[in-house]
Design a protein around this motif. Structure first.
Motif, PDB file in Angstrom:
ATOM      1  N   UNK A 181       0.780  -1.232   0.000  1.00  0.00           N
ATOM      2  CA  UNK A 181       0.000   0.000   0.000  1.00  0.00           C
ATOM      3  C   UNK A 181       0.810   1.279   0.000  1.00  0.00           C
ATOM      4  N   UNK A 182       2.077   1.186  -0.391  1.00  0.00           N
ATOM      5  CA  UNK A 182       2.910   2.387  -0.419  1.00  0.00           C
ATOM      6  C   UNK A 182       3.129   2.842  -1.867  1.00  0.00           C
ATOM      7  N   UNK A 183       2.775   4.083  -2.148  1.00  0.00           N
ATOM      8  CA  UNK A 183       3.023   4.640  -3.487  1.00  0.00           C
ATOM      9  C   UNK A 183       3.931   5.853  -3.336  1.00  0.00           C
ATOM     10  N   UNK A 184       4.860   6.008  -4.270  1.00  0.00           N
ATOM     11  CA  UNK A 184       5.818   7.102  -4.170  1.00  0.00           C
ATOM     12  C   UNK A 184       5.811   7.948  -5.440  1.00  0.00           C
ATOM     13  N   UNK A 185       5.740   9.252  -5.258  1.00  0.00           N
ATOM     14  CA  UNK A 185       6.009  10.161  -6.376  1.00  0.00           C
ATOM     15  C   UNK A 185       7.413  10.682  -6.148  1.00  0.00           C
ATOM     16  N   UNK A 226       2.451  19.789 -15.757  1.00  0.00           N
ATOM     17  CA  UNK A 226       1.373  18.820 -15.978  1.00  0.00           C
ATOM     18  C   UNK A 226       1.899  17.385 -15.912  1.00  0.00           C
ATOM     19  N   UNK A 227       3.143  17.187 -16.312  1.00  0.00           N
ATOM     20  CA  UNK A 227       3.723  15.846 -16.168  1.00  0.00           C
ATOM     21  C   UNK A 227       3.758  15.470 -14.691  1.00  0.00           C
ATOM     22  N   UNK A 228       4.112  16.469 -13.870  1.00  0.00           N
ATOM     23  CA  UNK A 228       4.170  16.196 -12.442  1.00  0.00           C
ATOM     24  C   UNK A 228       2.773  15.841 -11.911  1.00  0.00           C
ATOM     25  N   UNK A 229       1.761  16.548 -12.399  1.00  0.00           N
ATOM     26  CA  UNK A 229       0.399  16.244 -11.978  1.00  0.00           C
ATOM     27  C   UNK A 229       0.028  14.812 -12.390  1.00  0.00           C
ATOM     28  N   UNK A 230       0.393  14.422 -13.606  1.00  0.00           N
ATOM     29  CA  UNK A 230       0.080  13.068 -14.076  1.00  0.00           C
ATOM     30  C   UNK A 230       0.751  12.033 -13.169  1.00  0.00           C
ATOM     31  N   UNK A 231       1.975  12.327 -12.792  1.00  0.00           N
ATOM     32  CA  UNK A 231       2.695  11.419 -11.900  1.00  0.00           C
ATOM     33  C   UNK A 231       1.969  11.277 -10.554  1.00  0.00           C
ATOM     34  N   UNK A 232       1.492  12.397 -10.049  1.00  0.00           N
ATOM     35  CA  UNK A 232       0.773  12.363  -8.772  1.00  0.00           C
ATOM     36  C   UNK A 232      -0.532  11.576  -8.924  1.00  0.00           C
ATOM     37  N   UNK A 233      -1.236  11.815 -10.035  1.00  0.00           N
ATOM     38  CA  UNK A 233      -2.495  11.116 -10.265  1.00  0.00           C
ATOM     39  C   UNK A 233      -2.269   9.614 -10.414  1.00  0.00           C
ATOM     40  N   UNK A 234      -1.160   9.272 -11.051  1.00  0.00           N
ATOM     41  CA  UNK A 234      -0.834   7.857 -11.218  1.00  0.00           C
ATOM     42  C   UNK A 234      -0.703   7.197  -9.843  1.00  0.00           C
ATOM     43  N   UNK A 235       0.023   7.859  -8.941  1.00  0.00           N
ATOM     44  CA  UNK A 235       0.202   7.298  -7.598  1.00  0.00           C
ATOM     45  C   UNK A 235      -1.127   7.242  -6.859  1.00  0.00           C
ATOM     46  N   UNK A 236      -1.920   8.314  -6.975  1.00  0.00           N
ATOM     47  CA  UNK A 236      -3.217   8.336  -6.276  1.00  0.00           C
ATOM     48  C   UNK A 236      -4.133   7.233  -6.768  1.00  0.00           C
ATOM     49  N   UNK A 237      -4.065   6.961  -8.075  1.00  0.00           N
ATOM     50  CA  UNK A 237      -5.020   6.024  -8.661  1.00  0.00           C
ATOM     51  C   UNK A 237      -4.755   4.586  -8.232  1.00  0.00           C
ATOM     52  N   UNK A 238      -3.596   4.318  -7.610  1.00  0.00           N
ATOM     53  CA  UNK A 238      -3.357   2.962  -7.117  1.00  0.00           C
ATOM     54  C   UNK A 238      -4.033   2.753  -5.765  1.00  0.00           C
ATOM     55  N   UNK A 239      -4.728   3.803  -5.272  1.00  0.00           N
ATOM     56  CA  UNK A 239      -5.403   3.749  -3.978  1.00  0.00           C
ATOM     57  C   UNK A 239      -4.485   3.250  -2.864  1.00  0.00           C
ATOM     58  N   UNK A 240      -3.402   3.962  -2.630  1.00  0.00           N
ATOM     59  CA  UNK A 240      -2.454   3.515  -1.609  1.00  0.00           C
ATOM     60  C   UNK A 240      -2.945   3.838  -0.197  1.00  0.00           C
ATOM     61  N   UNK A 241      -2.309   3.211   0.779  1.00  0.00           N
ATOM     62  CA  UNK A 241      -2.545   3.559   2.188  1.00  0.00           C
ATOM     63  C   UNK A 241      -1.628   4.705   2.579  1.00  0.00           C
ATOM     64  N   UNK A 242      -0.449   4.666   1.968  1.00  0.00           N
ATOM     65  CA  UNK A 242       0.567   5.675   2.250  1.00  0.00           C
ATOM     66  C   UNK A 242       1.017   6.269   0.926  1.00  0.00           C
ATOM     67  N   UNK A 243       0.932   7.583   0.829  1.00  0.00           N
ATOM     68  CA  UNK A 243       1.376   8.241  -0.405  1.00  0.00           C
ATOM     69  C   UNK A 243       2.545   9.154  -0.065  1.00  0.00           C
TER      70      UNK A 243
END
Ligand SMILES: Nc1ncnc2c1ncn2[C@@H]1O[C@H](COP(=O)(O)OP(=O)(O)OP(=O)(O)O)[C@@H](O)[C@H]1O
Ligand SMILES: [Mg+2]
Length: 503
Positions: free
Chosen positions: A84-88, A150-167
């Motif tokens: 459940x860990x996602x990293x940007x 916007x690339x940075x935003x896409x990266x953040x959205x990618x991490x969010x979309x994995x529904x992590x417990x810890x971002x």
């Protein structure tokens, strides 16, 4: 508030070494459910290294990671994701030749029976996610065609979309506009309510006070302490980070400014900017303020010959310059420190030593046109000393230096050409408070030798603290001018956003 004291992630005594560097020397961190936990520290303190450990990219030499009270070991990024860990990461890691949708849903694309990717659904899901940032981008757009922010935003959205417990967000706002940053905070607050925990790294201490509940400080790979944000002041935090009090961050001018020796007249380039005229005096620091996208970077790049002017003149010491390329500009004595150090500024795979000399290689060739290795080494050692670049060796690849130290290498490159005019674009992006004040000292020192500096910056305290005069750009035009003394944040913002009609 959904924050409680349950610990979702804990690290104890983590040690991580690289050849010649003890990047983490027994650090600890406890992350509670639903909290935003900031991690701060100077460049090279070990913040990103810990995030690479938590993301399963680096294996620690020793120490313990616990998820929900159970000891875990991450052998890969997949292991971290599974827990459940996602990293940007600080460095963007999207696939430039794939679309926005394919990047966000990499390896998780919706499939139909027979395992074929369901593109309709993929694009629909992507459009839905893009709404979180009011991003009006076609999901099919290739990532390389998006601006960095916007690339940075896409990266953040990618991490969010994995529904992590810890971002984990490692300097997420470094290329975001203030509007995008606000939307990020809005999303963080929303996800916090759902019990998601955040580790948030930033050198912008105002952001920490705006978004974080607690803050942990690292210094030189060591754990310094953890505080509730509401119980700590900015001064105390800085003191914990640098181990001393920082007084007089911006310094003072103790020399006088000379005559006008450089000017731009009637410059225009496509839609980027028009009607731009400005003048610069010897030893003057001229701040160029404005919103992201107001044409400041385009103007800087045009003066430097990277994107030619369509109209207008550049005059240095009475001579009209014919600048058709950066090479012409450098020869004429104009330096430009780019805002995009990764893509345009540095040679990441080359040694720090070879980066320092890059803009003026020919200085180091002897009569036989061979490179004078010992002169290069001497110069690089001097750069390391003068700019206080933290690296185990001048032969270290620039890629392995911390962000702030990369920025100092870039500055040493451009100061090394002994420019007559130096344009610096976001000179302290990603740089810690201690290194910032050093960079300001270096810029002042350069200016005191008669070099005029044009400083493009979105960091208003920096523009106000350093500039002798400030020009404000809006929609490609210069719309206001202030002396260093009369300028205030309110006046500059009002002018940059067009709230003030006349400024
Ligand atoms: N892959 C690597 N190889 C060698 N040294 C490394 C590597 N990665 C990091 N380091 C070193 O480890 C130390 C910690 O670096 P790290 O990137 O974790 O700092 P940071 O706190 O994230 O700094 P910044 O604020 O500049 O991003 C630095 O001295 C850096 O040069
Ligand atoms: Mg870092």
């Amino acid at each position: 508030m959904s924050m409680n004291n349950r610990i979702v992630l804990e690290v104890r005594d983590i040690v991580k070494t690289f050849p010649g560097v003890r990047a983490l020397d027994g650090v600890q961190l406890q992350l509670r459910a639903g909290e935003v936990h900031a991690v701060v520290g100077e460049n090279g303190a070990g913040k990103s290294t810990l995030m690479h450990v938590l993301g399963g990219i680096y294996k620690p030499d020793s120490g313990t990671i616990m998820v929900e009270g159970k000891r875990v070991q991450f052998d890969s990024a997949y292991d971290a994701a599974r827990h459940g860990i996602a990293v940007v990461f600080q460095e963007l890691s999207l696939a430039p030749n794939l679309s926005v949708a394919e990047n966000i849903f990499a390896n998780r694309q919706p499939v139909r029976i027979l395992g074929m990717i369901d593109y309709n659904k993929l694009y629909e899901d992507t459009r839905e996610i893009l709404k979180l940032f009011d991003l009006d981008v076609d999901p099919k757009t290739l990532v390389k065609n998006l601006p960095v922010g916007q690339q940075q935003v896409v990266e953040i959205l990618k991490a969010m979309s994995t529904k992590p417990k810890v971002l984990i967000l490692d300097e997420p706002t470094s290329s975001l506009t203030s509007v995008e940053a606000e939307l990020l905070f809005k999303n963080i607050r929303r996800l916090k309510q759902e019990g998601i925990s955040f580790i948030y790294i930033s050198h912008h201490l105002q952001e920490i006070f705006e978004i974080a509940d607690r803050v942990t400080v690292f210094r030189d790979g060591r754990y310094v302490g953890t505080r509730d944000v509401k119980d700590v002041t900015e001064e105390q935090l800085v003191q914990m980070m640098v181990g001393r009090e920082l007084v007089d961050m911006y310094g003072h001018r103790d020399y006088s400014i000379g005559e006008v020796y450089f000017s731009v007249k009637g410059a225009r380039r496509g839609k980027a900017f028009a009607d731009v005229s400005l003048s610069l005096r010897r030893g003057e620091i001229l701040g160029l303020a404005g919103l992201v996208g107001s044409g400041r970077t385009e103007l800087g790049r045009a003066i430097f010959g990277a994107e030619p002017l369509e109209q207008g003149e550049i005059i240095l010491e009475g001579k009209t310059l014919a600048v058709a390329s950066p090479k012409d500009a450098i020869e004429a004595g104009i330096g430009y420190l780019t805002e995009d150090r990764k893509a345009q500024g540095l040679f990441l795979d080359m040694a720090m030593r070879d980066n320092c000399i890059a803009p003026h290689l020919e200085t180091f060739a002897n009569q036989l046109r061979m490179m004078d290795e010992s002169a290069i080494n001497d110069f690089a050692m001097k750069c390391r000393r003068d700019f206080n670049i933290v690296t185990p060796s001048i032969k270290q690849q620039v890629r392995n230096l911390s962000g702030g130290n990369q920025q100092k290498v870039l500055l040493s490159m451009w100061m090394g050409i002994k420019p007559k005019v130096l344009i610096v674009d976001e000179p302290t992006r990603g740089v810690d408070v201690g290194a910032k004040s050093e960079i300001y000292r270096l810029l002042r020192q350069l200016a005191s030798t008669g070099v005029g500096i044009i400083m493009i910056s979105s960091d208003l305290p920096e523009v106000l603290g350093l500039s002798d005069r400030i020009l404000v750009m809006r929609e490609g035009r210069i719309v206001g001018e202030f002396s260093g003394e009369e300028a205030t944040e309110e006046k500059v913002i009002a002018c940059a956003t067009g709230v003030a009609m006349a400024c």
